[in-house]
Motif scaffolding. Structure first.
Motif, PDB file in Angstrom:
ATOM      1  N   HIS A   1     116.622 -39.970  67.529  1.00 29.32           N
ATOM      2  CA  HIS A   1     115.416 -39.338  66.962  1.00 29.32           C
ATOM      3  C   HIS A   1     114.163 -40.076  67.469  1.00 29.32           C
ATOM      4  CE1 HIS A   1     112.646 -37.744  63.873  1.00 29.32           C
ATOM      5  NE2 HIS A   1     112.341 -38.986  63.549  1.00 29.32           N
TER       6      HIS A   1
ATOM      7  N   HIS B   1     114.066 -33.927  68.530  1.00 30.86           N
ATOM      8  CA  HIS B   1     113.498 -34.879  67.569  1.00 30.86           C
ATOM      9  C   HIS B   1     113.701 -34.343  66.139  1.00 30.86           C
ATOM     10  CE1 HIS B   1     110.675 -37.912  66.111  1.00 30.86           C
ATOM     11  NE2 HIS B   1     109.955 -36.962  65.537  1.00 30.86           N
TER      12      HIS B   1
ATOM     13  N   GLU C   1     116.563 -35.474  63.109  1.00 30.87           N
ATOM     14  CA  GLU C   1     116.083 -35.807  61.757  1.00 30.87           C
ATOM     15  C   GLU C   1     116.877 -35.023  60.705  1.00 30.87           C
ATOM     16  OE1 GLU C   1     111.858 -35.663  61.208  1.00 30.87           O
ATOM     17  OE2 GLU C   1     112.015 -35.921  59.043  1.00 30.87           O
TER      18      GLU C   1
ATOM     19  N   TYR D   1     120.242 -36.715  60.436  1.00 29.52           N
ATOM     20  CA  TYR D   1     120.323 -38.015  59.733  1.00 29.52           C
ATOM     21  C   TYR D   1     120.016 -37.877  58.250  1.00 29.52           C
ATOM     22  CZ  TYR D   1     115.243 -39.286  60.383  1.00 29.52           C
ATOM     23  OH  TYR D   1     113.875 -39.342  60.373  1.00 29.52           O
TER      24      TYR D   1
HETATM   25 FE   LIG Z   1     110.650 -39.486  62.251  1.00 25.84          FE
END
Ligand SMILES: [Fe+2]
Length: 159
Positions: free
Chosen positions: A38, A50, A54, A57
């Motif tokens: 990320h 990106h 996210e 995660y």
């Molecule tokens: Fe971030």
């Protein structure tokens, strides 16, 4: 056979606790792998990836909590230090990966390794009729298999 307060055999539950702690440790490494990509991702697909990493995660963080709480529920103690996580980790550690395809490969590889651990836990949980752990593993497996399918579609690779 001695049972604990939720009706599971104590000795076999202790074995499951160890396996769940390995999964927990590996999941924490997966979480950090996702953080790494990320942060470090570069190139034309930056904005897509990106955000995607996210999303992954954030989900991993929720799963980590559920796994740790399952350990407690069946009578164990969840590992919580980096030291223990490194010792009990079963997946590859991604470092300084900024290339988009390598980053997606890392996710596929990490999930593939988590799936192996989960299938082992599923088998052991089934042997002692531990439906709670079993159902959790089923949910994880189903969702991770789907993510691998999507990541492979992104890479235009077959399963
Ligand atoms: Fe971030």
């Amino acid at each position: 056979m001695k049972l604990n307060s939720i009706g599971l055999p104590i000795v076999e539950s202790a074995v499951l606790v160890q396996e769940l702690n390995s999964l927990l440790s590996s999941y924490q490494v997966y979480y950090q792998n996702l953080r790494g990509v990320h942060w470090n991702i570069r190139g034309k697909r930056f904005f897509d990836l990106h955000v995607k990493f996210e999303e992954l995660y954030n989900d991993a963080q929720l799963q980590v909590d559920l796994i740790a709480e399952r350990v407690l529920t069946i009578g164990g103690k969840p590992l919580h230090t980096f030291e223990d996580y490194i010792q009990n980790n079963g997946i590859v550690v991604g470092k300084n990966i900024s290339n988009d395809e390598k980053a997606v490969h890392l996710v596929v590889e990490s999930l593939g390794a988590l799936l192996q651990i989960e299938r082992k836990i599923l088998e052991k949980a089934a042997n002692i009729n531990d439906e709670g752990t079993n159902a959790m593993m089923s949910d994880l497996i189903k969702s991770q298999e789907k993510t691998i399918w999507m990541m492979n579609a992104y890479l235009e690779e077959s399963l």
